[in-house]
Motif scaffolding. Structure first.
Motif, PDB file in Angstrom:
ATOM      1  N   VAL A  30       2.204  -5.504 -10.394  1.00 20.14           N
ATOM      2  CA  VAL A  30       0.900  -6.158 -10.386  1.00 20.14           C
ATOM      3  C   VAL A  30      -0.172  -5.084 -10.497  1.00 20.14           C
ATOM      4  CG1 VAL A  30      -0.700  -7.566  -9.035  1.00 20.14           C
ATOM      5  CG2 VAL A  30       1.747  -8.026  -8.918  1.00 20.14           C
ATOM      6  N   ILE A  31      -1.136  -5.301 -11.381  1.00 20.00           N
ATOM      7  CA  ILE A  31      -2.260  -4.371 -11.492  1.00 20.00           C
ATOM      8  C   ILE A  31      -3.161  -4.592 -10.287  1.00 20.00           C
ATOM      9  CG2 ILE A  31      -4.315  -3.759 -12.820  1.00 20.00           C
ATOM     10  CD1 ILE A  31      -2.703  -4.419 -15.331  1.00 20.00           C
ATOM     11  N   THR A  32      -3.405  -3.528  -9.527  1.00 17.45           N
ATOM     12  CA  THR A  32      -4.208  -3.642  -8.312  1.00 17.45           C
ATOM     13  C   THR A  32      -5.615  -3.107  -8.489  1.00 17.45           C
ATOM     14  OG1 THR A  32      -3.299  -1.547  -7.512  1.00 17.45           O
ATOM     15  CG2 THR A  32      -2.218  -3.572  -6.783  1.00 17.45           C
ATOM     16  N   GLY A  39      -9.331   6.053 -17.804  1.00 13.14           N
ATOM     17  CA  GLY A  39      -8.537   5.242 -18.702  1.00 13.14           C
ATOM     18  C   GLY A  39      -7.206   4.777 -18.156  1.00 13.14           C
ATOM     19  N   PHE A  40      -7.066   4.726 -16.833  1.00  8.67           N
ATOM     20  CA  PHE A  40      -5.818   4.310 -16.219  1.00  8.67           C
ATOM     21  C   PHE A  40      -6.025   3.134 -15.274  1.00  8.67           C
ATOM     22  CE2 PHE A  40      -5.031   8.605 -17.524  1.00  8.67           C
ATOM     23  CZ  PHE A  40      -3.712   8.581 -17.944  1.00  8.67           C
ATOM     24  N   VAL A  41      -4.981   2.312 -15.116  1.00  4.35           N
ATOM     25  CA  VAL A  41      -4.989   1.252 -14.116  1.00  4.35           C
ATOM     26  C   VAL A  41      -3.931   1.587 -13.065  1.00  4.35           C
ATOM     27  CG1 VAL A  41      -5.809  -0.625 -15.591  1.00  4.35           C
ATOM     28  CG2 VAL A  41      -3.371  -0.168 -15.450  1.00  4.35           C
ATOM     29  N   GLN A  42      -4.233   1.192 -11.833  1.00  2.00           N
ATOM     30  CA  GLN A  42      -3.261   1.373 -10.754  1.00  2.00           C
ATOM     31  C   GLN A  42      -2.369   0.141 -10.701  1.00  2.00           C
ATOM     32  OE1 GLN A  42      -4.365   3.043  -6.813  1.00  2.00           O
ATOM     33  NE2 GLN A  42      -3.701   1.050  -6.054  1.00  2.00           N
ATOM     34  N   VAL A  43      -1.063   0.359 -10.658  1.00  2.00           N
ATOM     35  CA  VAL A  43      -0.092  -0.722 -10.643  1.00  2.00           C
ATOM     36  C   VAL A  43       0.781  -0.592  -9.402  1.00  2.00           C
ATOM     37  CG1 VAL A  43       1.863  -1.757 -11.864  1.00  2.00           C
ATOM     38  CG2 VAL A  43      -0.049  -0.790 -13.161  1.00  2.00           C
ATOM     39  N   GLU A  44       0.907  -1.702  -8.677  1.00  2.00           N
ATOM     40  CA  GLU A  44       1.812  -1.729  -7.534  1.00  2.00           C
ATOM     41  C   GLU A  44       3.151  -2.258  -8.023  1.00  2.00           C
ATOM     42  OE1 GLU A  44       0.488  -2.779  -3.428  1.00  2.00           O
ATOM     43  OE2 GLU A  44       1.808  -4.488  -3.819  1.00  2.00           O
TER      44      GLU A  44
END
Length: 115
Positions: A30-32, A39-44
């Motif tokens: 899940v993208i948190t 340019g990055f997303v944190q993903v759990e």
């Protein structure tokens, strides 16, 4: 092979479990956090394990080994990690495999909503 899909608020999540051994890994992601300036997303990433070994598991994001691999399994059977994915592409893939059992794997696609 088990397969499940969840559609929530424009975010497509799917999880797969491939197993031909007593070990089973199920991976959900899940993208948190939304896209950052870098340019990055944190993903759990949640790895659910059954009959896994004590050696741990490797995590790959889009085919690249995630820093910190191999990770140890939590004794509860639910291990949560945070990884960062680039927002350059809309679709990504998280792949997990057990260190001692090549047949014990899990994979999940994840879509970048900010693409």
């Amino acid at each position: 092979m088990r397969f499940s899909i969840v559609m929530t608020c424009c975010l497509f999540l799917a999880s797969f479990s491939l197993h031909a051994s007593p070990c089973t890994l199920t991976v959900n992601a899940v993208i948190t956090e939304g896209c950052r300036q870098a340019g990055f997303v944190q993903v759990e990433v949640l790895v659910k394990s059954e009959s896994a070994n004590s050696e741990g598991f490797n995590v790959f994001a889009d085919g690249i080994l995630v820093s910190g691999s191999p990770f140890k399994y939590d004794v509860s059977g639910n291990t949560t990690l945070r990884v960062f994915l680039s927002c350059v592409l809309p679709m990504h893939q998280i792949f997990v495999h057990d260190m001692n059992d090549v047949a014990c794997t899990g994979i999940t696609p994840i879509e970048c909503p900010d693409f």
